[in-house]
Design a protein around this motif. Structure first.
Motif, PDB file in Angstrom:
ATOM      1  N   ALA A 284     -74.247 -51.684  37.017  1.00  0.00           N
ATOM      2  CA  ALA A 284     -75.582 -51.172  36.726  1.00  0.00           C
ATOM      3  C   ALA A 284     -76.072 -51.685  35.382  1.00  0.00           C
ATOM      4  CB  ALA A 284     -75.565 -49.641  36.732  1.00  0.00           C
ATOM      5  N   ALA A 285     -75.177 -51.716  34.414  1.00  0.00           N
ATOM      6  CA  ALA A 285     -75.555 -52.178  33.085  1.00  0.00           C
ATOM      7  C   ALA A 285     -75.929 -53.651  33.106  1.00  0.00           C
ATOM      8  CB  ALA A 285     -74.407 -51.951  32.101  1.00  0.00           C
ATOM      9  N   ALA A 286     -75.259 -54.413  33.964  1.00  0.00           N
ATOM     10  CA  ALA A 286     -75.533 -55.846  34.031  1.00  0.00           C
ATOM     11  C   ALA A 286     -76.766 -56.155  34.853  1.00  0.00           C
ATOM     12  CB  ALA A 286     -74.328 -56.577  34.634  1.00  0.00           C
ATOM     13  N   GLY A 287     -77.175 -55.187  35.714  1.00  0.00           N
ATOM     14  CA  GLY A 287     -78.297 -55.439  36.625  1.00  0.00           C
ATOM     15  C   GLY A 287     -77.750 -55.812  37.967  1.00  0.00           C
ATOM     16  N   CYS A 288     -77.803 -54.873  38.926  1.00  0.00           N
ATOM     17  CA  CYS A 288     -77.045 -55.054  40.156  1.00  0.00           C
ATOM     18  C   CYS A 288     -77.675 -56.017  41.149  1.00  0.00           C
ATOM     19  CB  CYS A 288     -76.849 -53.697  40.831  1.00  0.00           C
ATOM     20  SG  CYS A 288     -75.664 -52.652  39.998  1.00  0.00           S
ATOM     21  N   ALA A 289     -78.931 -56.355  40.996  1.00  0.00           N
ATOM     22  CA  ALA A 289     -79.554 -57.217  41.989  1.00  0.00           C
ATOM     23  C   ALA A 289     -78.945 -58.599  41.932  1.00  0.00           C
ATOM     24  CB  ALA A 289     -81.057 -57.303  41.738  1.00  0.00           C
ATOM     25  N   ALA A 290     -78.517 -59.090  43.107  1.00  0.00           N
ATOM     26  CA  ALA A 290     -77.840 -60.382  43.154  1.00  0.00           C
ATOM     27  C   ALA A 290     -78.580 -61.342  44.058  1.00  0.00           C
ATOM     28  CB  ALA A 290     -76.415 -60.197  43.651  1.00  0.00           C
ATOM     29  N   GLY A 291     -78.376 -62.625  43.843  1.00  0.00           N
ATOM     30  CA  GLY A 291     -79.090 -63.636  44.608  1.00  0.00           C
ATOM     31  C   GLY A 291     -78.428 -63.950  45.921  1.00  0.00           C
ATOM     32  N   SER A 292     -79.187 -64.529  46.832  1.00  0.00           N
ATOM     33  CA  SER A 292     -78.636 -65.009  48.089  1.00  0.00           C
ATOM     34  C   SER A 292     -79.446 -66.211  48.516  1.00  0.00           C
ATOM     35  CB  SER A 292     -78.688 -63.923  49.165  1.00  0.00           C
ATOM     36  OG  SER A 292     -80.007 -63.691  49.564  1.00  0.00           O
ATOM     37  N   GLY A 293     -78.941 -66.939  49.537  1.00  0.00           N
ATOM     38  CA  GLY A 293     -79.652 -68.114  49.991  1.00  0.00           C
ATOM     39  C   GLY A 293     -79.350 -69.305  49.101  1.00  0.00           C
ATOM     40  N   ALA A 294     -80.098 -70.372  49.266  1.00  0.00           N
ATOM     41  CA  ALA A 294     -79.842 -71.583  48.507  1.00  0.00           C
ATOM     42  C   ALA A 294     -80.249 -71.392  47.056  1.00  0.00           C
ATOM     43  CB  ALA A 294     -80.624 -72.732  49.120  1.00  0.00           C
ATOM     44  N   ALA A 295     -79.461 -71.963  46.142  1.00  0.00           N
ATOM     45  CA  ALA A 295     -79.824 -71.920  44.739  1.00  0.00           C
ATOM     46  C   ALA A 295     -81.121 -72.700  44.565  1.00  0.00           C
ATOM     47  CB  ALA A 295     -78.716 -72.522  43.892  1.00  0.00           C
ATOM     48  N   GLY A 296     -82.033 -72.160  43.758  1.00  0.00           N
ATOM     49  CA  GLY A 296     -83.314 -72.823  43.608  1.00  0.00           C
ATOM     50  C   GLY A 296     -83.907 -72.570  42.250  1.00  0.00           C
ATOM     51  N   GLU A 297     -85.220 -72.811  42.141  1.00  0.00           N
ATOM     52  CA  GLU A 297     -85.890 -72.677  40.864  1.00  0.00           C
ATOM     53  C   GLU A 297     -85.876 -71.242  40.361  1.00  0.00           C
ATOM     54  OE1 GLU A 297     -89.756 -74.322  41.144  1.00  0.00           O
ATOM     55  OE2 GLU A 297     -89.064 -76.368  41.532  1.00  0.00           O
ATOM     56  N   ASP A 298     -85.750 -70.283  41.258  1.00  0.00           N
ATOM     57  CA  ASP A 298     -85.732 -68.892  40.821  1.00  0.00           C
ATOM     58  C   ASP A 298     -84.389 -68.511  40.196  1.00  0.00           C
ATOM     59  OD1 ASP A 298     -84.074 -68.824  43.019  1.00  0.00           O
ATOM     60  OD2 ASP A 298     -85.135 -67.210  44.061  1.00  0.00           O
ATOM     61  N   GLY A 299     -83.412 -69.422  40.252  1.00  0.00           N
ATOM     62  CA  GLY A 299     -82.124 -69.156  39.620  1.00  0.00           C
ATOM     63  C   GLY A 299     -81.146 -68.415  40.485  1.00  0.00           C
ATOM     64  N   SER A 300     -81.542 -68.052  41.695  1.00  0.00           N
ATOM     65  CA  SER A 300     -80.631 -67.312  42.562  1.00  0.00           C
ATOM     66  C   SER A 300     -79.457 -68.190  42.975  1.00  0.00           C
ATOM     67  CB  SER A 300     -81.358 -66.778  43.801  1.00  0.00           C
ATOM     68  OG  SER A 300     -81.894 -67.834  44.555  1.00  0.00           O
ATOM     69  N   VAL A 301     -78.314 -67.563  43.165  1.00  0.00           N
ATOM     70  CA  VAL A 301     -77.093 -68.259  43.567  1.00  0.00           C
ATOM     71  C   VAL A 301     -76.611 -67.637  44.870  1.00  0.00           C
ATOM     72  CG1 VAL A 301     -74.698 -68.761  42.932  1.00  0.00           C
ATOM     73  CG2 VAL A 301     -76.467 -68.757  41.181  1.00  0.00           C
ATOM     74  N   PRO A 302     -76.233 -68.450  45.866  1.00  0.00           N
ATOM     75  CA  PRO A 302     -75.757 -67.879  47.125  1.00  0.00           C
ATOM     76  C   PRO A 302     -74.576 -66.942  46.896  1.00  0.00           C
ATOM     77  CG  PRO A 302     -76.017 -70.263  47.303  1.00  0.00           C
ATOM     78  CD  PRO A 302     -76.170 -69.925  45.858  1.00  0.00           C
ATOM     79  N   VAL A 303     -74.571 -65.830  47.600  1.00  0.00           N
ATOM     80  CA  VAL A 303     -73.410 -64.940  47.562  1.00  0.00           C
ATOM     81  C   VAL A 303     -72.255 -65.674  48.237  1.00  0.00           C
ATOM     82  CG1 VAL A 303     -72.452 -62.740  48.326  1.00  0.00           C
ATOM     83  CG2 VAL A 303     -74.849 -62.878  47.603  1.00  0.00           C
ATOM     84  N   ALA A 304     -71.133 -65.773  47.544  1.00  0.00           N
ATOM     85  CA  ALA A 304     -70.010 -66.560  48.037  1.00  0.00           C
ATOM     86  C   ALA A 304     -69.395 -65.932  49.285  1.00  0.00           C
ATOM     87  CB  ALA A 304     -68.943 -66.683  46.953  1.00  0.00           C
ATOM     88  N   PRO A 305     -68.872 -66.748  50.201  1.00  0.00           N
ATOM     89  CA  PRO A 305     -68.248 -66.212  51.421  1.00  0.00           C
ATOM     90  C   PRO A 305     -67.145 -65.200  51.139  1.00  0.00           C
ATOM     91  CG  PRO A 305     -68.523 -68.578  51.607  1.00  0.00           C
ATOM     92  CD  PRO A 305     -68.870 -68.224  50.191  1.00  0.00           C
ATOM     93  N   GLU A 306     -66.392 -65.408  50.044  1.00  0.00           N
ATOM     94  CA  GLU A 306     -65.300 -64.471  49.757  1.00  0.00           C
ATOM     95  C   GLU A 306     -65.814 -63.080  49.410  1.00  0.00           C
ATOM     96  OE1 GLU A 306     -65.204 -67.431  46.143  1.00  0.00           O
ATOM     97  OE2 GLU A 306     -65.812 -67.449  48.251  1.00  0.00           O
TER      98      GLU A 306
END
Length: 285
Positions: A12-34
């Motif tokens: 929560a302190a770090a900010g729980c929202a995480a990225g998914s899909g292809a990495a792009g200009e918005d900085g999101s990173v795909p959630v790893a298969p593991e």
């Protein structure tokens, strides 16, 4: 900072929202298969994030019908097919090489679908007085009146009380116990020695995840990224996640076998809540 509740607090302190899909200009990173591969026995007894959003979708459908009956509109948020921000993404600390290399222990930006949900919830905080009274009985988004109250009454009709908080209590206890399991303590020692070889002094993955140094800057420093990359490498080299998740799963199964009637009640509560939501979706969706 140790324990399951502490781990959630760190997220929560770090900010729980995480990225998914292809990495792009918005900085999101795909959630790893593991990450998606992580499962524990208690998952069967509590709603997943997608389950919660399915229930929220059913609530939105009921609220839209109610609001339209009052000559007003209500934006409906459909649930995602797959969780864009898995709750277990950092259950055992940081495990994703891409995230470590790019963000260290900072969380990636929200995925587009998460940003859309946040936008709608922000707009619901800015409703006109008339819409707010119609939607919530004038109590804000957490209110129990208006169309929200009627929707909740429909969704809770003949449904047992939610068991989420009780499942969480069992889960927190099992997580704490797993950290004291002899095999887990040994793998923590091996991981710590591996980290020391890289110049980092931490006793366990929760300690490095919660290092207050990471919160002192908006962007990860070179030191933070180096620590994060070493952390992920050392977890893989020592099979830490495999050992730790195995111990936690065993402890959870022991709890289920010790109190089968209690956990059957949890399963029934989850099933009933989802069935009620799906009935509404079939009728109004």
């Amino acid at each position: 900072m140790r324990g399951f509740g502490a781990a959630l607090a760190l997220l929560a302190a770090a900010g729980c929202a995480a990225g998914s899909g292809a990495a792009g200009e918005d900085g999101s990173v795909p959630v790893a298969p593991e990450v998606y591969a992580l499962h524990v026995p208690f998952d069967e007894y509590r709603l997943s994030v997608v389950d919660h959003q399915e229930v929220a979708y059913a609530r939105d459908l009921l609220m839209r019908a109610c609001m339209r009956g009052l000559g007003r509109e209500w934006e409906v948020l459909e649930p995602p097919v797959r969780d864009p921000a898995p709750a277990d993404r950092r259950r055992y600390g940081l495990i994703e090489p891409q995230v470590a290399a790019r963000y260290g222990y900072h969380m990636p930006p929200p995925a587009p679908e998460t940003r859309e949900r946040l936008r709608v919830h922000d707009e619901r905080e800015e409703l006109s007085p008339g819409d707010e009274r119609a939607a919530f009985g004038g109590e804000g988004e957490d209110g129990e009146g208006g169309c929200r109250g009627r929707a909740e009454d429909r969704l809770r009709e003949d449904v047992p009380p939610p068991a989420e908080s009780r499942v969480f209590a069992y889960e927190s206890e099992a997580f704490e116990a797993s950290m004291e399991d002899p095999a887990v303590e040994r793998v923590f020692g091996a991981w710590s020695a591996c980290m020391q070889d890289g110049g980092f002094d931490y006793a366990d993955p929760m300690e490095v995840l919660g290092d207050p140094a990471w919160a002192r800057s908006e962007r990860p420093t070179d030191h933070e990224i180096a620590a994060a990359e070493a952390d992920v490498r050392c977890k893989r080299a020592t099979r830490l996640v495999e050992v730790w998740s195995g111990a936690e799963s065993r402890i959870q199964l022991e709890a289920v076998h010790a109190e089968p009637d209690v956990f059957e009640g949890f399963a029934q509560a989850k099933s009933a809540e989802l069935a009620a939501a799906r009935e509404v979706i079939a009728e109004y969706g």
